[in-house]
Every structure is written in structure tokens, then in C-alpha cells.
Design a protein around this motif. Structure first.
Motif, PDB file in Angstrom:
ATOM      1  N   ILE A   2      -2.348  -2.359   0.561  1.00 56.41           N
ATOM      2  CA  ILE A   2      -2.109  -0.700   1.071  1.00 56.41           C
ATOM      3  C   ILE A   2      -3.177   0.407   0.090  1.00 56.41           C
ATOM      4  O   ILE A   2      -3.820   1.305   0.668  1.00 56.41           O
ATOM      5  N   ALA A   3      -3.140  -0.065  -1.321  1.00 55.07           N
ATOM      6  CA  ALA A   3      -4.006   0.863  -2.039  1.00 55.07           C
ATOM      7  C   ALA A   3      -5.506   0.879  -1.761  1.00 55.07           C
ATOM      8  O   ALA A   3      -5.893   1.935  -1.840  1.00 55.07           O
ATOM      9  N   ALA A  23       2.058   9.988   3.794  1.00 57.01           N
ATOM     10  CA  ALA A  23       2.306   8.546   3.639  1.00 57.01           C
ATOM     11  C   ALA A  23       1.886   8.192   2.196  1.00 57.01           C
ATOM     12  O   ALA A  23       2.365   7.422   1.662  1.00 57.01           O
ATOM     13  N   ALA A  24       0.953   9.044   1.468  1.00 58.71           N
ATOM     14  CA  ALA A  24       0.643   8.743   0.123  1.00 58.71           C
ATOM     15  C   ALA A  24       1.865   8.955  -0.814  1.00 58.71           C
ATOM     16  O   ALA A  24       2.189   7.964  -1.688  1.00 58.71           O
ATOM     17  N   ALA A  25       2.766   9.879  -0.255  1.00 58.26           N
ATOM     18  CA  ALA A  25       3.785  10.231  -1.118  1.00 58.26           C
ATOM     19  C   ALA A  25       4.888   9.097  -0.965  1.00 58.26           C
ATOM     20  O   ALA A  25       5.687   8.703  -1.818  1.00 58.26           O
ATOM     21  N   ALA A  26       5.221   8.457   0.305  1.00 62.21           N
ATOM     22  CA  ALA A  26       5.960   7.475   0.600  1.00 62.21           C
ATOM     23  C   ALA A  26       5.670   6.239  -0.200  1.00 62.21           C
ATOM     24  O   ALA A  26       6.480   5.668  -0.459  1.00 62.21           O
ATOM     25  N   PHE A  27       4.357   5.865  -0.048  1.00 62.39           N
ATOM     26  CA  PHE A  27       3.737   4.931  -1.005  1.00 62.39           C
ATOM     27  C   PHE A  27       4.272   4.829  -2.313  1.00 62.39           C
ATOM     28  O   PHE A  27       4.596   3.931  -3.102  1.00 62.39           O
ATOM     29  N   GLN A  28       3.951   6.088  -2.928  1.00 65.75           N
ATOM     30  CA  GLN A  28       4.309   6.462  -4.377  1.00 65.75           C
ATOM     31  C   GLN A  28       5.985   6.059  -4.562  1.00 65.75           C
ATOM     32  O   GLN A  28       6.302   5.584  -5.577  1.00 65.75           O
ATOM     33  N   ARG A  29       6.741   6.588  -3.561  1.00 63.91           N
ATOM     34  CA  ARG A  29       8.111   6.185  -3.722  1.00 63.91           C
ATOM     35  C   ARG A  29       8.713   4.848  -3.494  1.00 63.91           C
ATOM     36  O   ARG A  29       9.661   4.412  -3.632  1.00 63.91           O
ATOM     37  N   LEU A  30       7.824   4.032  -2.868  1.00 62.48           N
ATOM     38  CA  LEU A  30       8.006   2.433  -2.486  1.00 62.48           C
ATOM     39  C   LEU A  30       8.412   1.624  -3.607  1.00 62.48           C
ATOM     40  O   LEU A  30       7.824   1.539  -4.457  1.00 62.48           O
ATOM     41  N   ARG A  57      -4.317 -18.271  -1.700  1.00 62.60           N
ATOM     42  CA  ARG A  57      -4.700 -16.994  -2.145  1.00 62.60           C
ATOM     43  C   ARG A  57      -3.233 -16.250  -2.047  1.00 62.60           C
ATOM     44  O   ARG A  57      -2.404 -16.641  -1.233  1.00 62.60           O
ATOM     45  N   ARG A  58      -3.344 -15.097  -2.872  1.00 63.58           N
ATOM     46  CA  ARG A  58      -2.111 -14.117  -2.644  1.00 63.58           C
ATOM     47  C   ARG A  58      -2.632 -13.027  -1.741  1.00 63.58           C
ATOM     48  O   ARG A  58      -3.676 -12.567  -1.844  1.00 63.58           O
ATOM     49  N   TYR A  59      -1.534 -12.588  -0.949  1.00 62.88           N
ATOM     50  CA  TYR A  59      -1.605 -11.509  -0.165  1.00 62.88           C
ATOM     51  C   TYR A  59      -0.668 -10.460  -0.827  1.00 62.88           C
ATOM     52  O   TYR A  59       0.273 -10.442  -0.684  1.00 62.88           O
ATOM     53  N   ASP A  60      -1.120  -9.500  -1.749  1.00 61.57           N
ATOM     54  CA  ASP A  60      -0.409  -8.577  -2.398  1.00 61.57           C
ATOM     55  C   ASP A  60      -0.521  -7.431  -1.403  1.00 61.57           C
ATOM     56  O   ASP A  60      -1.418  -6.503  -1.525  1.00 61.57           O
ATOM     57  N   VAL A  61       0.699  -7.222  -0.749  1.00 61.01           N
ATOM     58  CA  VAL A  61       0.948  -5.833   0.056  1.00 61.01           C
ATOM     59  C   VAL A  61       0.509  -4.688  -0.607  1.00 61.01           C
ATOM     60  O   VAL A  61      -0.207  -3.727   0.022  1.00 61.01           O
ATOM     61  N   LYS A  62       0.842  -4.317  -1.509  1.00 61.60           N
ATOM     62  CA  LYS A  62       0.688  -2.902  -2.380  1.00 61.60           C
ATOM     63  C   LYS A  62      -0.783  -2.712  -2.631  1.00 61.60           C
ATOM     64  O   LYS A  62      -1.365  -1.760  -2.579  1.00 61.60           O
ATOM     65  N   ALA A  63      -1.475  -3.879  -3.243  1.00 62.15           N
ATOM     66  CA  ALA A  63      -2.885  -3.809  -3.428  1.00 62.15           C
ATOM     67  C   ALA A  63      -3.698  -3.730  -2.012  1.00 62.15           C
ATOM     68  O   ALA A  63      -4.428  -2.902  -2.217  1.00 62.15           O
ATOM     69  N   ILE A 114       4.136   1.103   6.218  1.00 57.18           N
ATOM     70  CA  ILE A 114       2.950   1.906   5.379  1.00 57.18           C
ATOM     71  C   ILE A 114       1.713   0.962   5.567  1.00 57.18           C
ATOM     72  O   ILE A 114       0.697   1.623   5.556  1.00 57.18           O
ATOM     73  N   ARG A 115       1.758  -0.228   5.636  1.00 58.44           N
ATOM     74  CA  ARG A 115       0.570  -1.325   5.662  1.00 58.44           C
ATOM     75  C   ARG A 115      -0.095  -0.937   6.980  1.00 58.44           C
ATOM     76  O   ARG A 115      -1.493  -0.711   7.241  1.00 58.44           O
ATOM     77  N   GLU A 116       1.024  -0.929   8.102  1.00 56.79           N
ATOM     78  CA  GLU A 116       0.160  -0.624   9.338  1.00 56.79           C
ATOM     79  C   GLU A 116      -0.518   0.935   9.563  1.00 56.79           C
ATOM     80  O   GLU A 116      -1.519   0.958  10.209  1.00 56.79           O
ATOM     81  N   TYR A 117       0.294   1.947   8.810  1.00 59.84           N
ATOM     82  CA  TYR A 117      -0.455   3.093   8.961  1.00 59.84           C
ATOM     83  C   TYR A 117      -1.661   3.063   8.215  1.00 59.84           C
ATOM     84  O   TYR A 117      -2.763   3.868   8.479  1.00 59.84           O
ATOM     85  N   ALA A 118      -1.633   2.449   6.824  1.00 55.77           N
ATOM     86  CA  ALA A 118      -2.934   2.457   5.908  1.00 55.77           C
ATOM     87  C   ALA A 118      -3.761   1.879   6.563  1.00 55.77           C
ATOM     88  O   ALA A 118      -5.226   2.255   6.489  1.00 55.77           O
ATOM     89  N   TRP A 119      -3.878   0.773   7.199  1.00 56.10           N
ATOM     90  CA  TRP A 119      -4.980  -0.018   7.925  1.00 56.10           C
ATOM     91  C   TRP A 119      -5.697   1.126   9.084  1.00 56.10           C
ATOM     92  O   TRP A 119      -6.638   1.126   8.919  1.00 56.10           O
ATOM     93  N   ALA A 120      -4.793   1.708   9.951  1.00 59.05           N
ATOM     94  CA  ALA A 120      -5.298   2.409  10.836  1.00 59.05           C
ATOM     95  C   ALA A 120      -5.957   3.564  10.174  1.00 59.05           C
ATOM     96  O   ALA A 120      -7.121   4.076  10.592  1.00 59.05           O
ATOM     97  N   ALA A 121      -5.236   4.141   9.191  1.00 58.42           N
ATOM     98  CA  ALA A 121      -6.158   5.414   8.522  1.00 58.42           C
ATOM     99  C   ALA A 121      -7.525   4.867   7.841  1.00 58.42           C
ATOM    100  O   ALA A 121      -8.520   5.663   8.067  1.00 58.42           O
ATOM    101  N   ALA A 122      -7.445   3.768   7.352  1.00 53.88           N
ATOM    102  CA  ALA A 122      -8.885   3.106   6.693  1.00 53.88           C
ATOM    103  C   ALA A 122      -9.863   2.993   7.857  1.00 53.88           C
ATOM    104  O   ALA A 122     -10.955   3.389   7.779  1.00 53.88           O
TER     105      ALA A 122
END
Length: 285
Positions: free
Chosen positions: A144-145, A161-168, A136-142, A255-263
């Protein structure tokens, strides 16, 4: 995305803790019918299972671990990764719900017995050599989104964090089978080599994501991280990454680590450790 230790009560009051233990016992007996009449001894709560509840227990003098999934759901491909030599030996796995029993591995974690940067890089390359691609594919950006959507819906997403993701501008430089939650609490250091836990996020990804994630969790500075990357690259037979790709991959991990915690916070899993992870990784971003 970590299991950080033994003991403790995960913040639950005594009644909740007892209910969790009863649930664990029911899961164990449903997965292994031969144990329905057997005493389950020495039930020990393993703290730090942020999305699962984990217990150590014994049957007939042999020790095991059980993972009780909080958000029950099918895990149709995890069994492939659990069959790898570096994974714990599986006793029973419920692919439809995700509950899992494995043999207990009596060994310290990498967090307890850290190795040199060079040795760690070589071990990561060996691990990657075991993991099959194309499952399977682990798509980091997907990923995080999806985490960001859950956090935003609950009002837990920080706009920075959202802005940083947009700039990534990160993209994988190459794809192969990866663990994707490779932290020092998921690695057991046995005399015969690493035994690695928590395969639920495994899939095809840029392997540098694993390397930099582990270096970050080990709190290594730039010099040790680069030594690890070089040793991994040499052992894997690939050229070392450019400084730009290294920096972008590290940012993607942050960003993935932040996103997981925020979720998790958005879903009501409001534990101090998760809140601290969100704060720490937002600062790193």
C-alpha cells in the motif's frame, strides 16, 4: 486487479488495437520458437487486463492464453506458484520479462457461477493448502505504501485514504502462502475444482486477506461473508478470527484496492473501470 470478461478493445482505437495484436504475436513466437512458422488463429482480446494485455489464440486447433506484460520486468518466483495444480498449465514463461503462455481452460469463472458461502470457504482453504510458504513475503502495508507513493507523486492520492492508512492498526494474525488477488474473475470453476489465474502477487500473507477479498468482490453481505469465513476456518483447522481482526483485515483490503487504482491512475492508466474502483473503495474506506 481483475480480468473481467472477453472481447472489447480496452478503450484503444483500431490502430492501437492492431499494434497490440502484433506485439502479442511477436511475444508468442519468441516464447515458442516452434510456432514461428505456424498460423496463430482466432486471436481474441481479453478485456480487463489492467496491467497486462491478455489474448486467447489457437495453434493447430488447440486454444491458449498469452499474457503480455506492459511493465516488463523480472518475475523470478512466479514460476513456483504457476507450477501448482490449481494454476493453469504453463506452455512458456519468460521470467526475465514476465510474458506468459498457458493452456486455455474452458470453464466459467466464479463470477459467472457463484457457489454457496460455505462451499467457497472450503475451496479457499483447499487452495491455501496447495500454496507453499517461504517463497516470498507479501507485506500488505508495504505494498500500500508503495502504491501511495506512486499516486502521491502524480497528484492522485486522496488525503482521506492516506489518513485511513495512517490509522490502520491491522497486523496479520498468522502467515501462510496466499494468492493475494483472489477475486471471482481469477477463479475458473471446472468439474475437478478451482483453477486459479494471476499468480503475480502470490506470497506469504494473512490468509484472511484472501477470504475477505473474495467475499468483497462477490458483493456478499455480512451474513454470507461470516458463513464463508467460518467454513474456511473450519476446513483450515484454525479458530475463527475475532470481529476486530475481521474488520481490520477488510479495511486493509479496501485500502489496498484503492491504493492500486490510485497508483494506476497516477501512471496514466486512466480507464473508467480503474477510476470507478478508486471511487468505490474510497467510499468503502
Amino acid at each position: 486487479m481483475r480480468i473481467v470478461g472477453l472481447g472489447g478493445d480496452d478503450g484503444a482505437v483500431d490502430g492501437e488495437h492492431g499494434a497490440h495484436e502484433d506485439d502479442a504475436r511477436q511475444v508468442i513466437r519468441s516464447l515458442v520458437p516452434a510456432w514461428r512458422e505456424q498460423p496463430l488463429d482466432a486471436m481474441q482480446w481479453l478485456t480487463g487486463g489492467y496491467t497486462n494485455r491478455n489474448w486467447r489464440f489457437a495453434v493447430d486447433g488447440r486454444d491458449y492464453a498469452v499474457r503480455v506484460v506492459r511493465s516488463v520486468g523480472p518475475r523470478p518466483v512466479e514460476a513456483t506458484y504457476l507450477a501448482l495444480p490449481s494454476a493453469p498449465a504453463v506452455v512458456a514463461f519468460d521470467e526475465a520479462r514476465g510474458h506468459l503462455i498457458t493452456e486455455w481452460i474452458d470453464a466459467p469463472t466464479l463470477a459467472q457461477t457463484p457457489a454457496s458461502a460455505e462451499e467457497t470457504g472450503i475451496c479457499i482453504a483447499r487452495l491455501h493448502g496447495e500454496i507453499p510458504a517461504g517463497i516470498r513475503r507479501y507485506d500488505v502495508k508495504a505494498v500500500i505504501a508503495a502504491y501511495f507513493r506512486a499516486a502521491k507523486d502524480a497528484g492522485c492520492l486522496d488525503h482521506r485514504a492516506a489518513a485511513a492508512f495512517q490509522r490502520l492498526s491491522w497486523q496479520p494474525s498468522r502467515i501462510r502462502g496466499c494468492h493475494n488477488d483472489l477475486n471471482p474473475w481469477n477463479v475458473l470453476c471446472t468439474p475437478s475444482g478451482w483453477r486459479t489465474l494471476d499468480w503475480e502477487h502470490a506470497g506469504d500473507n494473512d490468509p484472511l486477506f484472501d477470504v475477505l477479498g473474495l467475499c468483497t468482490c462477490l458483493e456478499w453481505e455480512q451474513e454470507a461473508t461470516w458463513l464463508c469465513v467460518q467454513a474456511w476456518s473450519e476446513a483450515a483447522g484454525t479458530p475463527p478470527p475475532s470481529p476486530e481482526h475481521l474488520d481490520r483485515t477488510r479495511t486493509a483490503f479496501y485500502i489496498r484496492e484503492y491504493a492500486w487504482a490510485a497508483a494506476q491512475l497516477g501512471q496514466g492508466n486512466d480507464r473508467p473501470e480503474i477510476r470507478q474502483q478508486a471511487t468505490d473503495y474510497l467510499a468503502r474506506i
